[in-house]
Motif scaffolding. Structure first.
Motif, PDB file in Angstrom:
ATOM      1  N   TRP A  76       0.856  -1.197   0.000  1.00 11.37           N
ATOM      2  CA  TRP A  76       0.000   0.000   0.000  1.00 11.37           C
ATOM      3  C   TRP A  76       0.886   1.238   0.000  1.00 11.37           C
ATOM      4  CZ3 TRP A  76      -5.232   0.057  -0.477  1.00 11.37           C
ATOM      5  CH2 TRP A  76      -5.941  -1.106  -0.181  1.00 11.37           C
ATOM      6  N   TYR A  77       0.473   2.243  -0.781  1.00 10.94           N
ATOM      7  CA  TYR A  77       1.192   3.507  -0.868  1.00 10.94           C
ATOM      8  C   TYR A  77       0.231   4.655  -0.598  1.00 10.94           C
ATOM      9  CZ  TYR A  77       4.728   0.741  -3.261  1.00 10.94           C
ATOM     10  OH  TYR A  77       5.667  -0.218  -3.568  1.00 10.94           O
ATOM     11  N   GLN A  78       0.793   5.728  -0.080  1.00  8.41           N
ATOM     12  CA  GLN A  78       0.064   6.979   0.143  1.00  8.41           C
ATOM     13  C   GLN A  78       0.678   8.040  -0.752  1.00  8.41           C
ATOM     14  OE1 GLN A  78       1.321   9.456   3.547  1.00  8.41           O
ATOM     15  NE2 GLN A  78      -0.778   9.307   4.312  1.00  8.41           N
ATOM     16  N   GLN A  79      -0.160   8.776  -1.466  1.00  7.37           N
ATOM     17  CA  GLN A  79       0.354   9.849  -2.312  1.00  7.37           C
ATOM     18  C   GLN A  79      -0.393  11.144  -2.006  1.00  7.37           C
ATOM     19  OE1 GLN A  79      -0.080   9.585  -6.641  1.00  7.37           O
ATOM     20  NE2 GLN A  79       1.898  10.602  -6.901  1.00  7.37           N
ATOM     21  N   LYS A  80       0.357  12.121  -1.530  1.00  5.91           N
ATOM     22  CA  LYS A  80      -0.205  13.440  -1.284  1.00  5.91           C
ATOM     23  C   LYS A  80      -0.002  14.306  -2.518  1.00  5.91           C
ATOM     24  CE  LYS A  80       0.434  13.062   3.688  1.00  5.91           C
ATOM     25  NZ  LYS A  80       1.012  13.642   4.920  1.00  5.91           N
ATOM     26  N   PRO A  81      -0.822  15.345  -2.696  1.00  4.36           N
ATOM     27  CA  PRO A  81      -0.734  16.178  -3.905  1.00  4.36           C
ATOM     28  C   PRO A  81       0.672  16.709  -4.130  1.00  4.36           C
ATOM     29  CG  PRO A  81      -2.711  16.695  -2.681  1.00  4.36           C
ATOM     30  CD  PRO A  81      -1.928  15.752  -1.814  1.00  4.36           C
ATOM     31  N   GLY A  82       1.149  16.560  -5.368  1.00  5.54           N
ATOM     32  CA  GLY A  82       2.449  17.085  -5.746  1.00  5.54           C
ATOM     33  C   GLY A  82       3.627  16.291  -5.218  1.00  5.54           C
ATOM     34  N   GLN A  83       3.359  15.142  -4.612  1.00  8.66           N
ATOM     35  CA  GLN A  83       4.435  14.326  -4.055  1.00  8.66           C
ATOM     36  C   GLN A  83       4.445  12.947  -4.705  1.00  8.66           C
ATOM     37  OE1 GLN A  83       4.507  14.109   0.232  1.00  8.66           O
ATOM     38  NE2 GLN A  83       3.986  16.282   0.485  1.00  8.66           N
ATOM     39  N   PRO A  84       5.591  12.247  -4.630  1.00  4.56           N
ATOM     40  CA  PRO A  84       5.618  10.861  -5.103  1.00  4.56           C
ATOM     41  C   PRO A  84       4.920   9.948  -4.097  1.00  4.56           C
ATOM     42  CG  PRO A  84       7.720  11.427  -4.119  1.00  4.56           C
ATOM     43  CD  PRO A  84       6.903  12.690  -4.119  1.00  4.56           C
ATOM     44  N   PRO A  85       4.592   8.749  -4.511  1.00  2.00           N
ATOM     45  CA  PRO A  85       4.008   7.793  -3.564  1.00  2.00           C
ATOM     46  C   PRO A  85       4.980   7.463  -2.435  1.00  2.00           C
ATOM     47  CG  PRO A  85       3.612   7.095  -5.822  1.00  2.00           C
ATOM     48  CD  PRO A  85       4.596   8.223  -5.881  1.00  2.00           C
ATOM     49  N   LYS A  86       4.404   7.162  -1.285  1.00  2.00           N
ATOM     50  CA  LYS A  86       5.183   6.781  -0.109  1.00  2.00           C
ATOM     51  C   LYS A  86       4.715   5.397   0.348  1.00  2.00           C
ATOM     52  CE  LYS A  86       5.555   7.817   4.819  1.00  2.00           C
ATOM     53  NZ  LYS A  86       5.005   8.628   5.936  1.00  2.00           N
ATOM     54  N   LEU A  87       5.669   4.501   0.540  1.00  2.00           N
ATOM     55  CA  LEU A  87       5.326   3.148   0.975  1.00  2.00           C
ATOM     56  C   LEU A  87       4.794   3.151   2.408  1.00  2.00           C
ATOM     57  CD1 LEU A  87       5.498   0.021   0.436  1.00  2.00           C
ATOM     58  CD2 LEU A  87       7.741   0.146   1.575  1.00  2.00           C
ATOM     59  N   LEU A  88       3.644   2.490   2.598  1.00  2.00           N
ATOM     60  CA  LEU A  88       3.070   2.340   3.931  1.00  2.00           C
ATOM     61  C   LEU A  88       3.200   0.909   4.447  1.00  2.00           C
ATOM     62  CD1 LEU A  88      -0.355   4.189   3.476  1.00  2.00           C
ATOM     63  CD2 LEU A  88       1.712   5.101   4.573  1.00  2.00           C
ATOM     64  N   ILE A  89       2.825  -0.046   3.613  1.00  2.00           N
ATOM     65  CA  ILE A  89       2.639  -1.444   4.023  1.00  2.00           C
ATOM     66  C   ILE A  89       3.192  -2.342   2.926  1.00  2.00           C
ATOM     67  CG2 ILE A  89       0.914  -3.253   4.528  1.00  2.00           C
ATOM     68  CD1 ILE A  89       0.601  -1.229   6.623  1.00  2.00           C
ATOM     69  N   TYR A  90       3.836  -3.450   3.303  1.00  2.00           N
ATOM     70  CA  TYR A  90       4.215  -4.485   2.344  1.00  2.00           C
ATOM     71  C   TYR A  90       3.891  -5.844   2.937  1.00  2.00           C
ATOM     72  CZ  TYR A  90       8.483  -4.389   5.193  1.00  2.00           C
ATOM     73  OH  TYR A  90       9.372  -4.398   6.235  1.00  2.00           O
TER      74      TYR A  90
END
Lengths: 113, 121
Positions: free
Chosen positions: A41-55
């Motif tokens: 699972w990834y989180q992406q905030k506006p104007g930012q790249p995705p950030k890994l949350l869960i694997y």
């Protein structure tokens, strides 16, 4: 290709409440050899790249708050965000790495109610 | 800290090529694969392919076969994505991501900041 389908496409949750995002794969993304679920699972905030949350469907990446929880197996997975904070507003993507090509869900936009 | 820094925005004409760079720092470059993705405005994430940073071997998503090349220069810890025969459909933000996990390319962390490629006549 494995198709990843998220639901809902968007949701609005009150601060402090729980948000639940679902992800369904078109075929199992669990390997019988190791019984692991090849989902992130990834989180992406506006104007930012995705950030890994869960694997591995449920293992939290270092530094990710414990209010983020991943669960599920086989073809059905869930990301739960407890005690929703304002900084959790983002688009969330599931990603399968069971088979090439890697594929992502279409994203779920999370907003504050 | 582990970081991927990409090259700046590009504007290209239809039919041209673009080459995007992704410079790694904070870790041993050859120990992790580099994957490439793109995201059209307001759309989801699309995986383009991956490259073994040690050997240079690459594998591409089928829809890009024949017009995509991933390379690297280990002396400067930099990976490159080249896409040819551009059309307006290629307008997107392109990301690189470092592979991690048991086989080195399961999940991706971190990601580069993104490079906007605009294809317009």
């Amino acid at each position: 290709d494995i198709v990843m389908t998220q639901s809902p496409d968007s949701l609005a949750v009150s601060l402090g409440e729980r948000a639940t995002i679902n992800c369904k794969s078109s075929q199992t993304i669990s390997h019988s050899s190791d019984n692991k679920n090849y989902l992130a699972w990834y989180q992406q905030k506006p104007g930012q790249p995705p950030k890994l949350l869960i694997y591995w469907a449920s293992t939290r990446e270092s530094g990710v708050p414990d209010r983020f929880t991943g669960s599920g197996s086989g073809t059905d997975f869930t990301l739960t965000i407890n005690n929703l904070q304002a900084e959790d507003v983002a688009v969330y993507y599931c990603h399968q790495y069971h088979s090439t090509p890697d594929t992502f869900g279409q994203g779920t936009k999370l907003e504050i109610k | 800290q582990v970081q991927l820094v990409q090259s700046g925005a590009e504007v290209k004409k239809p039919g041209a090529s673009v080459k995007v760079s992704c410079r790694a720092s904070g870790y041993t470059f050859i120990n992790h694969d580099i994957n490439w993705f793109r995201q059209a405005s307001g759309r989801g994430l699309e995986w383009l392919g991956w490259m073994n940073s040690n050997t240079g071997n690459a594998d591409y998503a089928q829809k890009f076969q024949g017009r995509i090349t991933m390379t690297r220069d280990t002396s400067i810890s930099t990976a490159y994505l080249e896409l040819n025969s551009l059309t307006s459909e290629d307008t997107a933000v392109y990301y690189c991501g470092r592979g991690s996990g048991s086989n080195g390319r399961d999940w991706f962390v971190p990601w580069g900041q993104g490079t906007l490629v605009t294809v317009s006549s």
